[in-house]
Design a protein around this motif. Structure first.
Motif, PDB file in Angstrom:
ATOM      1  N   THR A 101       1.377   6.930  -6.648  1.00 35.01           N
ATOM      2  CA  THR A 101       0.284   7.872  -6.934  1.00 35.01           C
ATOM      3  C   THR A 101       0.678   9.298  -6.578  1.00 35.01           C
ATOM      4  N   ALA A 102       1.486   9.456  -5.518  1.00 38.39           N
ATOM      5  CA  ALA A 102       1.961  10.801  -5.151  1.00 38.39           C
ATOM      6  C   ALA A 102       2.866  11.360  -6.240  1.00 38.39           C
ATOM      7  N   PHE A 161      -5.313  10.724  -8.974  1.00 37.49           N
ATOM      8  CA  PHE A 161      -4.198  10.060  -8.283  1.00 37.49           C
ATOM      9  C   PHE A 161      -4.070  10.559  -6.842  1.00 37.49           C
ATOM     10  N   SER A 162      -4.332  11.834  -6.636  1.00 39.25           N
ATOM     11  CA  SER A 162      -4.282  12.390  -5.277  1.00 39.25           C
ATOM     12  C   SER A 162      -5.357  11.755  -4.396  1.00 39.25           C
ATOM     13  N   MET A 212      -3.766   5.799   1.920  1.00 41.60           N
ATOM     14  CA  MET A 212      -3.017   6.186   3.115  1.00 41.60           C
ATOM     15  C   MET A 212      -3.924   6.250   4.337  1.00 41.60           C
ATOM     16  N   THR A 223       1.717  11.958   3.864  1.00 43.71           N
ATOM     17  CA  THR A 223       1.429  12.147   2.439  1.00 43.71           C
ATOM     18  C   THR A 223       1.824  13.547   1.985  1.00 43.71           C
ATOM     19  N   THR A 253       4.522  14.435  -0.948  1.00 50.16           N
ATOM     20  CA  THR A 253       4.133  15.343  -2.034  1.00 50.16           C
ATOM     21  C   THR A 253       5.033  16.577  -2.083  1.00 50.16           C
ATOM     22  N   GLN A 255      -4.273   8.271  -3.539  1.00 49.00           N
ATOM     23  CA  GLN A 255      -3.209   8.372  -2.538  1.00 49.00           C
ATOM     24  C   GLN A 255      -3.788   8.574  -1.132  1.00 49.00           C
ATOM     25  N   GLN A 256      -4.706   9.536  -1.004  1.00 50.33           N
ATOM     26  CA  GLN A 256      -5.304   9.826   0.304  1.00 50.33           C
ATOM     27  C   GLN A 256      -6.142   8.647   0.795  1.00 50.33           C
ATOM     28  N   SER A 263       0.618  12.096  -9.349  1.00 52.17           N
ATOM     29  CA  SER A 263      -0.222  13.263  -9.107  1.00 52.17           C
ATOM     30  C   SER A 263       0.586  14.548  -9.182  1.00 52.17           C
ATOM     31  N   VAL A 283       0.997   4.323  -2.582  1.00 51.79           N
ATOM     32  CA  VAL A 283       0.881   5.728  -2.161  1.00 51.79           C
ATOM     33  C   VAL A 283       1.994   6.559  -2.785  1.00 51.79           C
ATOM     34  N   GLN A 295       0.831  -1.209   0.000  1.00 48.37           N
ATOM     35  CA  GLN A 295       0.000   0.000   0.000  1.00 48.37           C
ATOM     36  C   GLN A 295       0.863   1.257   0.000  1.00 48.37           C
TER      37      GLN A 295
END
Length: 636
Positions: free
Chosen positions: A67-68, A127-128, A135, A190, A194, A131-132, A71, A64, A60
């Motif tokens: 995707t971070a 993607f954000s 997470m 996260t 980012t 990610q959220q 994004s 994350v 996972q």
């Protein structure tokens, strides 16, 4: 522990301020430059241990991270693509101004760019979101496991752990500290990922546009950090003063609220209000100065940033005139310059939050690392038909290694006997009960029930043999029926009512508007202290235990009710071994055996009449309650 220490800890519920790391309403200043949170004693070790909770969820976390990156990349390339549209628009306008035949703005190209940008921003948002979402699941699962471990651990800790700490401190570790970890994992982690990717990506994109402009933008950073550090250093002492005053104010309000009846009874309202005003003024002064000085950071940083923009625009304008750069790239670069400052400030803020989070994790791990109760016997013994023969054989015990409370005590209590334990405060009466229930382990000697060492029994089986009625009543938020039924699982309605009648509680229960369905609040303050005591006695009667422990069980009831309770207790104690701790010696005249304790030793034992005939410590103690004569006999 001082009042301030008790009330100004991280995220104390019910206070006026914020939680750890200055996140609350009165926490820190802009850009996270407020007072830093509590620092961990072993940052690296705690961080490594906390990361251990994330290892089972590597898949996972990789998702994350990916995707971070995606994004952020889609978000970062957008300004440069937008710059192309600006350049195309500018070229069309210039051509028209020059009067070039057939000059026109290429709106088709520009519209394609706009649709492409919309797609990029949409993909970046998608993607954000992923990610959220991922997470959040990771963070909640981690804190779920952590809470479960802490809860299980608290069940295995000895009573001395809870006796040596305030309830607020333990609750703060279980709730506030774990919540702090949860918030950091879900939001700050996260955000940190980012921010770092954004910083790297923005620098790369700025370098692709113009290394010289990038250098100008980066040169302004040290000046921003220098100004921020100077201002933050000045505001530090005021934030510390604010937190100190905040703790004092919380402590004063809590103290005055819990003791408001005493304050009113002695007429100290004005004194209390004057102290409140004094502390409140200190808080105002420190808070105003802290917020004002830290509030200067944003204008100063904006000023320095704007200087950078001016330099970029001037140098960029010169470069455009020399056709070494396109105007759309200048517009894109300014956007990157704006994006560059934000993640740096966020990273600085998150670094402060992580300090607080590691400190919280360390506090949680301290609970998990506490020494547990002595392990249960590998092959525990059980008493199928307990009779209640209790024996203390040469028992020595002290709450601390260098202090002995009970010294080589030996007692033999036959089944069915009622044993009264009397003596001055600190003699060891309640300690004896704590040892009998195995809340504490003896230092030497042994305690047996029906010939079986209590250390050879499971604690749950041992404690199921006892029914307790203590001076400090404990009732939970629920109906009166549920509170009485707590004494025995699966008790019927008829058994509950019978127990209430035996405890002389049925009458007052039925006078309440909802009877047995009356809901007690969290402190059970909607009934009297005496009524609370009756309910705990009813609970003990319902439990129908082999051994009874009564610690000043009738101290909170009136004399008439006490007579009824004594009769009910006499019926309940018939055929059962009973330990009765009492200060009012009139209540234990009929005991089969009275143990007189002083300084951890049994100095006299016998029946009431035998002890009076001895004319010793007990006789002196007994006579002092009825004749007012002070105790003159000193026992060494």
């Amino acid at each position: 522990m001082s009042e301030q220490q008790r009330t100004s800890g991280p995220g104390r519920p019910g206070g006026f301020g914020g939680g750890p790391g200055g996140r609350g309403p009165m926490g820190g200043g802009p850009m996270g430059m407020g007072m830093p949170g509590e620092k961990a004693k072993n940052f690296k070790g705690t961080l490594k241990r906390l990361i251990g909770y994330l290892k089972p969820r590597q898949t996972q976390l990789i998702l994350v991270l990916l995707t971070a990156i995606l994004s952020t990349v889609f978000s970062i390339v957008s300004p440069k693509i937008m710059g192309k549209a600006v350049t195309k628009l500018f070229e069309g306008v210039v051509m028209k101004m020059k009067g070039v035949p057939d000059a026109a703005i290429d709106f088709t190209y520009i519209s394609q760019i706009i649709f492409l940008l919309a797609g990029l921003y949409l993909i970046s948002a998608l993607f954000s979101y992923v990610q959220q979402y991922v997470m959040a699941g990771v963070a909640q699962k981690v804190v779920f496991d952590m809470r479960q471990q802490v809860n299980d651990k608290l069940g295995r800790l000895p009573l001395k752990y809870f006796d040596s700490r305030t309830h607020g401190e333990i609750l703060s570790r279980v709730t506030n500290d774990v919540d702090n970890i949860s918030t950091t994992l879900q939001q700050s982690l996260t955000q940190l990922i980012t921010s770092i990717i954004t910083i790297i990506g923005v620098i790369v994109m700025m370098l692709t546009i113009s290394p010289w402009l990038t250098l100008i933008c980066i040169v302004t950073l040290p000046l921003s950090f220098l100004v921020t550090a100077k201002v933050a250093k000045r505001s530090q002492k005021y934030f510390m003063g604010q937190q100190k005053a905040l703790g004092e104010l919380n402590g004063h309000v809590e103290e005055m609220y819990t003791g408001h009846k005493v304050v009113k009874a002695f007429g100290h309202e004005e004194k209390s209000m004057a102290k409140f005003r004094q502390i409140n003024e200190q808080l105002y002064d420190s808070g105003w100065r802290a917020q004002f000085i830290s509030g200067v950071i944003m204008p100063l940083m904006s000023f320095i940033t704007n200087l950078g923009y001016v330099l970029v625009c001037v140098v960029g304008g010169v470069m455009v005139t020399k056709k070494s750069i396109e105007i759309g790239d200048i517009q894109a670069f300014i956007q990157y310059a704006r994006q560059f400052g934000m993640p740096i400030a966020q990273t600085a803020n998150i670094a402060n939050i992580i300090q607080s989070t590691i400190a919280s994790a360390e506090r949680v791990f301290e609970v998990l690392d506490e020494a547990e109760e002595v392990p249960e016997a590998k092959q525990p013994k059980t008493l199928a038909n307990p009779e209640g023969h209790v024996s203390f054989a040469d028992v020595t015990f002290g709450y601390k290694e260098d202090t002995t409370i009970i010294d080589h005590m030996s007692i033999d209590v036959k089944e069915g006997q009622t044993v009264a334990i009397v003596g001055p405060t600190g003699a060891g009466k309640t300690t004896l009960i704590n040892l009998l229930m195995r809340f504490y382990e003896v230092n030497s000697g042994c305690i047996t029930i029906d010939g079986v060492d209590i250390r050879d029994m499971k604690r749950s089986n041992l404690r199921s043999l006892f029914g307790m009625v203590l001076q400090d009543t404990w009732l939970f938020n629920g109906t009166i029926r549920d509170n009485i039924a707590y004494g025995r699982e699966g008790a019927t309605e008829l058994e509950i009512i019978h127990a209430a009648k035996a405890a002389h509680a049925d009458f007052f229960i039925r006078t309440l508007p909802d009877g047995y369905d009356t809901v007690l609040n969290e402190e059970a303050s909607n009934i009297s202290q005496g009524q609370k005591q009756l309910l705990t006695i009813a609970r003990a009667i319902l439990a129908d235990p082999a051994i009874l422990i009564l610690d000043e069980a009738t101290s909170s009831v009136d004399t008439r009710t006490e007579v009824y309770i004594q009769k009910a207790m006499k019926d309940l104690m018939h055929g059962r071994t009973s330990f009765v701790i009492a200060h009012r010696l009139s209540t234990i005249r009929d005991a089969d055996l009275i143990l007189v304790m002083n300084k951890g030793s049994v100095i006299e034992q016998g029946t009431h009449h035998e002890l009076l005939a001895q004319d010793g410590f007990y006789a002196d103690l007994y006579n002092s309650q009825f004749t007012g004569k002070a105790i003159t006999q000193e026992v060494v």
